[in-house]
Design a protein around this motif. Sequence first.
Motif, short mmCIF file in Angstrom:
data_model
loop_
_atom_site.label_atom_id
_atom_site.label_comp_id
_atom_site.label_asym_id
_atom_site.label_seq_id
_atom_site.Cartn_x
_atom_site.Cartn_y
_atom_site.Cartn_z
N ASP A 1 -21.42 -6.53 -5.05
CA ASP A 1 -22.52 -5.61 -4.73
C ASP A 1 -22.32 -4.22 -5.32
N ALA A 2 -21.09 -3.81 -5.53
CA ALA A 2 -20.84 -2.48 -6.10
C ALA A 2 -21.39 -2.37 -7.51
N HIS A 3 -21.53 -3.50 -8.20
CA HIS A 3 -22.02 -3.49 -9.58
C HIS A 3 -23.38 -4.15 -9.74
N LEU A 4 -23.66 -5.12 -8.88
CA LEU A 4 -24.95 -5.83 -8.93
C LEU A 4 -25.53 -5.85 -7.52
N PRO A 5 -25.94 -4.68 -7.03
CA PRO A 5 -26.35 -4.57 -5.63
C PRO A 5 -27.49 -5.50 -5.26
N GLY A 6 -27.27 -6.26 -4.20
CA GLY A 6 -28.31 -7.12 -3.64
C GLY A 6 -28.54 -8.42 -4.39
N LEU A 7 -27.87 -8.64 -5.52
CA LEU A 7 -28.15 -9.85 -6.30
C LEU A 7 -27.65 -11.10 -5.59
N VAL A 8 -26.43 -11.06 -5.09
CA VAL A 8 -25.85 -12.25 -4.45
C VAL A 8 -26.12 -12.19 -2.96
N SER A 9 -27.19 -12.85 -2.56
CA SER A 9 -27.57 -12.87 -1.15
C SER A 9 -28.44 -14.09 -0.89
N GLY A 10 -28.51 -14.48 0.36
CA GLY A 10 -29.32 -15.62 0.74
C GLY A 10 -28.53 -16.91 0.83
N ALA A 11 -28.97 -17.82 1.65
CA ALA A 11 -28.35 -19.14 1.87
C ALA A 11 -26.88 -19.02 2.27
N GLY A 12 -26.55 -17.91 2.96
CA GLY A 12 -25.18 -17.71 3.40
C GLY A 12 -24.28 -17.04 2.39
N ASN A 13 -24.83 -16.65 1.25
CA ASN A 13 -24.05 -15.95 0.22
C ASN A 13 -24.17 -14.44 0.41
N ASP A 14 -23.09 -13.72 0.18
CA ASP A 14 -23.10 -12.27 0.41
C ASP A 14 -22.20 -11.56 -0.59
N MET B 1 -22.39 -10.52 -16.45
CA MET B 1 -23.39 -9.53 -16.06
C MET B 1 -22.73 -8.21 -15.66
N ILE B 2 -21.58 -8.28 -15.02
CA ILE B 2 -20.88 -7.07 -14.59
C ILE B 2 -20.33 -6.31 -15.80
N ILE B 3 -19.82 -7.03 -16.80
CA ILE B 3 -19.38 -6.36 -18.04
C ILE B 3 -20.53 -5.55 -18.62
N GLU B 4 -21.71 -6.13 -18.67
CA GLU B 4 -22.86 -5.41 -19.23
C GLU B 4 -23.24 -4.22 -18.36
N GLN B 5 -23.18 -4.39 -17.04
CA GLN B 5 -23.53 -3.29 -16.13
C GLN B 5 -22.57 -2.12 -16.30
N VAL B 6 -21.29 -2.40 -16.49
CA VAL B 6 -20.27 -1.35 -16.58
C VAL B 6 -20.29 -0.66 -17.94
N THR B 7 -20.48 -1.43 -19.01
CA THR B 7 -20.33 -0.88 -20.36
C THR B 7 -21.65 -0.52 -21.04
N GLY B 8 -22.74 -1.12 -20.57
CA GLY B 8 -24.01 -0.94 -21.27
C GLY B 8 -24.17 -1.88 -22.46
N ASN B 9 -23.17 -2.72 -22.70
CA ASN B 9 -23.22 -3.70 -23.79
C ASN B 9 -23.08 -5.11 -23.22
N SER B 10 -23.56 -6.08 -23.97
CA SER B 10 -23.40 -7.47 -23.54
C SER B 10 -21.94 -7.86 -23.56
N TYR B 11 -21.61 -8.91 -22.81
CA TYR B 11 -20.23 -9.40 -22.82
C TYR B 11 -19.83 -9.84 -24.23
N ALA B 12 -20.78 -10.36 -25.00
CA ALA B 12 -20.49 -10.78 -26.37
C ALA B 12 -20.09 -9.59 -27.23
N THR B 13 -20.84 -8.49 -27.14
CA THR B 13 -20.53 -7.29 -27.92
C THR B 13 -19.17 -6.73 -27.54
N GLU B 14 -18.88 -6.70 -26.24
CA GLU B 14 -17.59 -6.18 -25.79
C GLU B 14 -16.44 -7.08 -26.24
N ALA B 15 -16.60 -8.38 -26.16
CA ALA B 15 -15.55 -9.30 -26.59
C ALA B 15 -15.33 -9.20 -28.10
N GLU B 16 -16.41 -9.06 -28.84
CA GLU B 16 -16.27 -8.91 -30.29
C GLU B 16 -15.50 -7.63 -30.63
#
Length: 380
Positions: free
Chosen positions: A135-148, A210-225
Amino acid sequence: MPPRRTPRTLLAIPASLALLGLVPTGLSALAPTDAHTLVSASTTDSRAFASPAPGGSNPAARATDAALALLVARGKAPAAALLAQDDSGSRFADAGHGIGRSDHFRAGSVTKTFIATVVLQLAAEHRLSLSDTVDAHLPGLVSGAGNDGAGLTLRALLTHTSGLYDFTADTSGTVPVTPLQAVHIALTHPPAAVPGQYAYSNTNYVLLGMIIEQVTGNSYATEAERRILTPLRLTGTSFPGARTALPAPHGRAYATDGSDVTELDPRVAGAAGELVTTLTDLDRFYAALLAGELLPPGHLREMLDTRTAHGSYGMGLYPVKLPCGTTVWGHNGRISGSYVRTAATVDGRRVLTFRVNTDGIADPDLEPALLAAEFCPRTE
């Protein structure tokens, strides 16, 4: 592709392999693991070495080559190949027809080692913490059906202890989805395991992408490259996105029913299994990673720490202890038309990558026998 939950010391070698002389001296037992194909051995020195004739006079190489041949003869793969490297050089061997030394192929869940490396680099740079919640990086995304997501950490994602349902159980790894769609599929289900329990889930690594992109502003592919592919000169490795064709050169890829699946939309796996690579590049990557070229010592130790996953998994890597006492580290990957396995000594000085050009190996005993042939000492 997850490692099978079996004892870390493997338990049984097939009798037919023993009859072929594949049991190294002092090796009486080797059990199947869920690692899938190609073996190769590698060194921290990335120079090109001349490959000797397959097997040659080296008894260990002959045993490894015989085990590779069984992947075709008994494992029901059209073709298999390996690249083994150590301080003395490199050796390529193939069986069947259809795999060349420089071929590009899909590496499936081997992608996870690359994603985990980027996340740990970001932790080393203090741009995130492994104790951060989702949630610190993707607030509210993981929720519902018992997921938190407020109760799940990045460490839990990296070690497969989040309990999140694996989205590919619904898509069978054949339906292209966006990362958000993959997560939403998973969240239509309650947790598949109690958080803290090891349960392999591709959803974990889609979220890390998704968190890599949220933190860096770049896709995980760009960061890995930028962080891995370019510094290590992994010129045969790529994150293809939605590109369905493999780069040249490449062979054909076959599903278990024999149909040609060489053309494939990599979005069936995304950050959990998108990677396209070569035998040489995988050897070089795992050698460099384990030699400490990509992570500071403390973060590499964190990557190899399996306590969170109760011995089953570190972070993008898992160990297998062979009966001769050697523990090898690496990952396997399976995606439609391709199975690959890389294993290495903990110092990265010896690496083996092998692959088959179909979804997997029909006989699960064959892979651990190949690992033992390569990494356990053998004399005539």
